[in-house]
Design an enzyme around this catalytic site. Structure first.
Site, mmCIF file in Angstrom:
data_model
loop_
_atom_site.group_PDB
_atom_site.id
_atom_site.type_symbol
_atom_site.label_atom_id
_atom_site.label_comp_id
_atom_site.label_asym_id
_atom_site.label_seq_id
_atom_site.Cartn_x
_atom_site.Cartn_y
_atom_site.Cartn_z
ATOM 1 N N ILE A 18 0.822 -1.205 0.000
ATOM 2 C CA ILE A 18 0.000 0.000 0.000
ATOM 3 C C ILE A 18 0.860 1.261 0.000
ATOM 4 C CG2 ILE A 18 -1.632 1.353 1.389
ATOM 5 C CD1 ILE A 18 -2.916 -1.309 2.238
ATOM 6 N N ASP A 66 13.302 3.564 10.412
ATOM 7 C CA ASP A 66 12.814 2.561 11.351
ATOM 8 C C ASP A 66 11.808 3.237 12.270
ATOM 9 O OD1 ASP A 66 12.347 0.721 13.339
ATOM 10 O OD2 ASP A 66 14.449 0.153 13.596
ATOM 11 N N ARG A 127 3.384 12.388 15.255
ATOM 12 C CA ARG A 127 3.848 13.477 16.126
ATOM 13 C C ARG A 127 4.899 14.335 15.422
ATOM 14 N NH1 ARG A 127 7.333 12.212 21.494
ATOM 15 N NH2 ARG A 127 8.600 11.268 19.843
ATOM 16 N N TYR A 172 -2.808 -7.349 16.411
ATOM 17 C CA TYR A 172 -3.073 -6.545 15.217
ATOM 18 C C TYR A 172 -4.379 -5.775 15.362
ATOM 19 C CZ TYR A 172 -3.828 -5.413 10.274
ATOM 20 O OH TYR A 172 -4.058 -4.748 9.097
ATOM 21 N N LYS A 176 -4.787 -1.648 15.538
ATOM 22 C CA LYS A 176 -5.514 -0.894 14.524
ATOM 23 C C LYS A 176 -6.713 -0.143 15.109
ATOM 24 C CE LYS A 176 -2.790 -1.923 11.103
ATOM 25 N NZ LYS A 176 -1.944 -0.887 10.482
ATOM 26 N N VAL A 205 -6.329 -6.637 0.740
ATOM 27 C CA VAL A 205 -5.705 -5.961 -0.394
ATOM 28 C C VAL A 205 -4.691 -6.897 -1.047
ATOM 29 C CG1 VAL A 205 -4.407 -3.923 -1.146
ATOM 30 C CG2 VAL A 205 -5.979 -3.752 0.802
ATOM 31 N N THR A 207 -1.764 -7.288 -1.834
ATOM 32 C CA THR A 207 -0.334 -7.076 -1.652
ATOM 33 C C THR A 207 0.393 -8.369 -2.025
ATOM 34 O OG1 THR A 207 -0.440 -7.817 0.643
ATOM 35 C CG2 THR A 207 -0.756 -5.453 0.237
#
Length: 266
Positions: A18, A66, A127, A172, A176, A205, A207
């Site tokens: 993505i 990173d 941030r 996960y 999210k 998706v 990928t």
């Protein structure tokens, strides 16, 4: 090339999937320059070369980045603004799937790794981008549709619903959901200062990683649940993200754009 986007983009996790599709979409829709980051230095150089061949007039800045390291993020933003002047469109895409163990069997180290990348990495990146955007004026100061900057955080349809029984991914899903909540909170906090923030919640998706598993029984059942009868192409999500940072979505703030082919509305 269109002129929907006129500024500078900054994308994490942009070597493939993505993130790379978003960089290509930004370039196709008129972005003048792109800073693309990834933890794998060789992979991001290759992606930058590929995008440059497609769009020779777009300046591409590859960054070894990173997102689990605060200094790496701050350095990447500093390099971007030093070279490209500003950040108009930021996309926080770097993320991992992590362990599929149920909570009773989940290891703390596996949980922490997902949170470090999917949540802490998104927050630290956001941030740093907010701090930069607060220093800059809008590209078009006389237009109410031109903010100081627009940020899109990549969540997931599993940021608004839970996973199926046969696809457990507690860390996960938690990360999210947290990204969606974080985006809402910061969108409110910085709206009056001219920064727009939204999340996108893609479904399955195509990928490279997911394509390899589409023939499995589990994925075939998941595809069958999707009303459109297929998984998304990467460029479809990239274009949705281009919409979210563009003037076309100027009244969207704190939203979670759901792009799931109808999966979550049944």
């Amino acid at each position: 090339m269109t002129s929907l986007l006129k500024g500078v983009g900054f994308i994490t996790g942009a070597a493939s999937g993505i993130g790379k599709a978003t960089a290509i979409s930004f370039a196709r829709h008129g972005a003048k320059a792109l800073a693309i980051g990834n933890v794998n230095a060789m992979a991001i150089e290759e992606a930058a070369s590929e995008i440059k061949k497609l769009f020779p007039d777009v300046e591409i800045l590859p960054l070894e980045l990173d997102v689990t390291k605060e200094q790496s993020i701050d350095d990447a933003v500093a390099k971007t603004t030093s070279r490209l002047g500003r950040i108009d469109y930021a996309v926080n895409n770097a993320g991992i799937g992590g362990s599929q163990a149920l909570s009773a069997d989940h290891k703390l180290a596996d949980w922490q790794k997902v949170m470090d990348i999917n949540l802490n990495g998104v927050w630290m990146s956001s941030r740093a981008q907010i701090r930069q955007m607060l220093k800059q004026e809008p590209l078009q100061p006389d237009s109410y549709r031109s903010p100081r900057g627009a940020i899109v955080n990549i969540a997931s349809m599993y940021g608004i619903v839970g996973t199926p029984t046969k696809v457990p991914a507690i860390a996960y899903v938690t990360s999210k959901h947290a990204v969606v909540g974080m985006t809402k909170a910061d969108a409110i906090a910085y709206a009056k200062q001219g920064i727009r923030m939204n999340a996108i919640c893609p479904g399955y998706v195509a990928t490279p990683l997911l394509k390899a598993s589409t023939a499995s029984d589990v994925m075939q059942k998941e595809i069958a649940k999707t009303p459109v009868g297929r998984i998304a192409e990467m460029e479809e999500i990239g274009d949705a993200i281009s919409f979210l940072v563009s003037p076309l979505s100027s009244y969207m703030n704190g939203a979670s754009l759901v792009a799931v082919g109808g999966y979550t509305v049944q």
